[in-house]
Design a protein around this motif. Structure first.
Motif, PDB file in Angstrom:
ATOM      1  N   ARG A 256       0.829  -1.212   0.000  1.00  0.00           N
ATOM      2  CA  ARG A 256       0.000   0.000   0.000  1.00  0.00           C
ATOM      3  C   ARG A 256       0.864   1.263   0.000  1.00  0.00           C
ATOM      4  NH1 ARG A 256      -5.464  -0.167   1.426  1.00  0.00           N
ATOM      5  NH2 ARG A 256      -6.299  -2.273   1.668  1.00  0.00           N
ATOM      6  N   SER A 257       1.946   1.232   0.727  1.00  0.00           N
ATOM      7  CA  SER A 257       2.824   2.396   0.784  1.00  0.00           C
ATOM      8  C   SER A 257       3.413   2.705  -0.585  1.00  0.00           C
ATOM      9  CB  SER A 257       3.941   2.154   1.802  1.00  0.00           C
ATOM     10  OG  SER A 257       4.865   3.225   1.805  1.00  0.00           O
ATOM     11  N   MET A 258       3.869   1.674  -1.294  1.00  0.00           N
ATOM     12  CA  MET A 258       4.457   1.897  -2.614  1.00  0.00           C
ATOM     13  C   MET A 258       3.401   2.326  -3.630  1.00  0.00           C
ATOM     14  SD  MET A 258       7.337  -1.128  -2.812  1.00  0.00           S
ATOM     15  CE  MET A 258       8.100  -0.439  -4.296  1.00  0.00           C
TER      16      MET A 258
ATOM     17  N   ARG B 220       0.974   5.304  -7.510  1.00  0.00           N
ATOM     18  CA  ARG B 220      -0.325   5.101  -8.152  1.00  0.00           C
ATOM     19  C   ARG B 220      -1.415   5.649  -7.229  1.00  0.00           C
ATOM     20  NH1 ARG B 220       3.086   3.864 -11.338  1.00  0.00           N
ATOM     21  NH2 ARG B 220       3.039   2.169 -12.884  1.00  0.00           N
ATOM     22  N   SER B 221      -1.239   6.893  -6.800  1.00  0.00           N
ATOM     23  CA  SER B 221      -2.078   7.472  -5.751  1.00  0.00           C
ATOM     24  C   SER B 221      -3.545   7.611  -6.149  1.00  0.00           C
ATOM     25  CB  SER B 221      -1.527   8.833  -5.335  1.00  0.00           C
ATOM     26  OG  SER B 221      -1.488   9.717  -6.446  1.00  0.00           O
TER      27      SER B 221
ATOM     28  N   ARG C  77      -9.539   1.974 -11.712  1.00  0.00           N
ATOM     29  CA  ARG C  77      -8.353   1.118 -11.587  1.00  0.00           C
ATOM     30  C   ARG C  77      -8.206   0.734 -10.119  1.00  0.00           C
ATOM     31  NH1 ARG C  77      -3.645   1.281 -14.752  1.00  0.00           N
ATOM     32  NH2 ARG C  77      -2.494   1.854 -12.903  1.00  0.00           N
ATOM     33  N   ARG C  78      -8.089  -0.563  -9.861  1.00  0.00           N
ATOM     34  CA  ARG C  78      -7.997  -1.040  -8.476  1.00  0.00           C
ATOM     35  C   ARG C  78      -6.944  -2.137  -8.372  1.00  0.00           C
ATOM     36  NH1 ARG C  78     -13.002  -3.819  -5.188  1.00  0.00           N
ATOM     37  NH2 ARG C  78     -12.999  -5.124  -7.071  1.00  0.00           N
ATOM     38  N   TRP C  79      -6.044  -1.982  -7.407  1.00  0.00           N
ATOM     39  CA  TRP C  79      -5.049  -3.004  -7.099  1.00  0.00           C
ATOM     40  C   TRP C  79      -5.618  -3.934  -6.031  1.00  0.00           C
ATOM     41  CZ3 TRP C  79      -0.358  -3.160  -9.694  1.00  0.00           C
ATOM     42  CH2 TRP C  79      -0.070  -2.048 -10.487  1.00  0.00           C
ATOM     43  N   ILE C  80      -5.408  -5.237  -6.212  1.00  0.00           N
ATOM     44  CA  ILE C  80      -5.975  -6.250  -5.319  1.00  0.00           C
ATOM     45  C   ILE C  80      -4.828  -7.054  -4.714  1.00  0.00           C
ATOM     46  CG2 ILE C  80      -7.554  -8.204  -5.133  1.00  0.00           C
ATOM     47  CD1 ILE C  80      -8.965  -7.068  -7.663  1.00  0.00           C
TER      48      ILE C  80
ATOM     49  N   ALA D  83      -2.721  -8.046  -8.046  1.00  0.00           N
ATOM     50  CA  ALA D  83      -3.425  -7.950  -9.318  1.00  0.00           C
ATOM     51  C   ALA D  83      -3.861  -6.523  -9.569  1.00  0.00           C
ATOM     52  CB  ALA D  83      -4.642  -8.874  -9.321  1.00  0.00           C
ATOM     53  N   LEU D  84      -4.105  -6.220 -10.835  1.00  0.00           N
ATOM     54  CA  LEU D  84      -4.647  -4.924 -11.235  1.00  0.00           C
ATOM     55  C   LEU D  84      -5.955  -5.152 -11.979  1.00  0.00           C
ATOM     56  CD1 LEU D  84      -4.469  -1.851 -11.587  1.00  0.00           C
ATOM     57  CD2 LEU D  84      -3.106  -2.255 -13.664  1.00  0.00           C
ATOM     58  N   GLU D  85      -6.992  -4.467 -11.510  1.00  0.00           N
ATOM     59  CA  GLU D  85      -8.302  -4.513 -12.140  1.00  0.00           C
ATOM     60  C   GLU D  85      -8.592  -3.160 -12.780  1.00  0.00           C
ATOM     61  OE1 GLU D  85     -12.645  -5.913 -10.567  1.00  0.00           O
ATOM     62  OE2 GLU D  85     -11.664  -4.296  -9.447  1.00  0.00           O
TER      63      GLU D  85
END
Length: 273
Positions: free
Chosen positions: A57-59, A64-65, A82-85, A107-109
């Protein structure tokens, strides 16, 4: 849909994230010096699960804020398309017991579609990744990567099946169907968790299935399986990750194998028409 160039950049960035997470998780697994607690759903969580997700999450927040994030340990933040999972450690019970079959899944959605996934199992010295339209690969890094391809096995009686456990099938009322499928296969083994699907993508396994999964358990697996030529659906045949369970094959076997699983339910005396 984003361009292949942008997607490649996201994959490179995800790889850099995973490099740092592996450097955090593997030493702690090797020393086994961490605390373990039980979550409200009676699953185990370690301080390493939490630290790994916080690292990711920090990175993401720095680079990718604008993107949303869904993680197993800290839930969902943001509402972007865009959502990171994140599954910081898939196979926590293995991690706790010193079994090397565990991995970080990322993953990236985009607009509801999983377009990129990376799975890293540092204790196995293995990593797998894929992005839509770019193929699926395995290797320790980009320079020695091998492209993945599912098997060409076309008959269930010649197929190798991998699963996680049988208890969830009983809870779904499908234990008899699962056993029927397993009996029809040439071989069945409980490799479990992410590894079943990575072996499928490599062509070493032909069918992989689990009756109960969360989105973060599956998201990174889907593009790796499908870009390797496989098929990933729910046990009801719905494509992707929406069903809360998974049934993946090399594609050639999908309808036949899924039909066997669904051919009888617990309590039935005969196969359904």
């Amino acid at each position: 849909m984003q361009s292949l160039t942008r997607l490649g950049d996201d994959l490179s960035f995800a790889t850099a994230i995973i490099d740092q997470v592996d450097a955090l998780t593997l030493p702690r697994f090797q020393t086994q010096d961490f605390t373990v607690s039980t979550k409200p759903d009676n699953t185990e969580v370690t301080e390493i699960d939490i630290a790994a997700e916080q690292k990711i999450r920090s990175m993401l927040s720095r680079s990718r804020s604008r993107d949303a994030i869904l993680g197993e340990e800290e839930g969902e933040t943001g509402t972007a398309a865009r959502r990171w999972i994140i599954d910081p450690i898939d196979g926590t019970r293995n991690f706790v017991r010193g079994v090397p079959v565990w991995a970080t899944l990322l993953a990236l959605e985009e607009e509801g579609e999983i377009v990129m996934g990376i799975v890293s199992a540092p204790a196995l010295h293995r990593r797998w990744w894929a992005a839509k339209g770019l193929g699926a690969f395995t290797g320790r890094n980009w320079t020695n990567a091998k492209q993945l391809q599912v098997s060409q096995v076309s008959k269930v009686e010649d197929a190798s099946l991998s699963y996680s456990s049988m208890s969830g099938w009983a809870e779904r009322g499908q234990l008899r169907g699962f056993l029927r499928l397993a009996e029809q296969c040439w071989r069945n083994r409980a490799y479990g968790d992410f590894w079943s699907y990575m072996l499928l993508a490599e062509g070493a396994v032909d069918i992989a299935c689990e009756p109960e999964l969360e989105l973060y358990d599956m998201a990174a697996l889907v593009p790796i399986v499908t870009e390797a030529g496989g098929t990933f659906t729910s046990v009801d045949g719905e494509p992707g990750v929406a069903g809360g369970n998974a049934f993946a094959t090399n594609g050639l076997l999908h309808e036949e194998a899924l039909g066997l699983l669904r051919s009888i339910t617990d309590g039935e005396g005969e196969a359904r028409a």
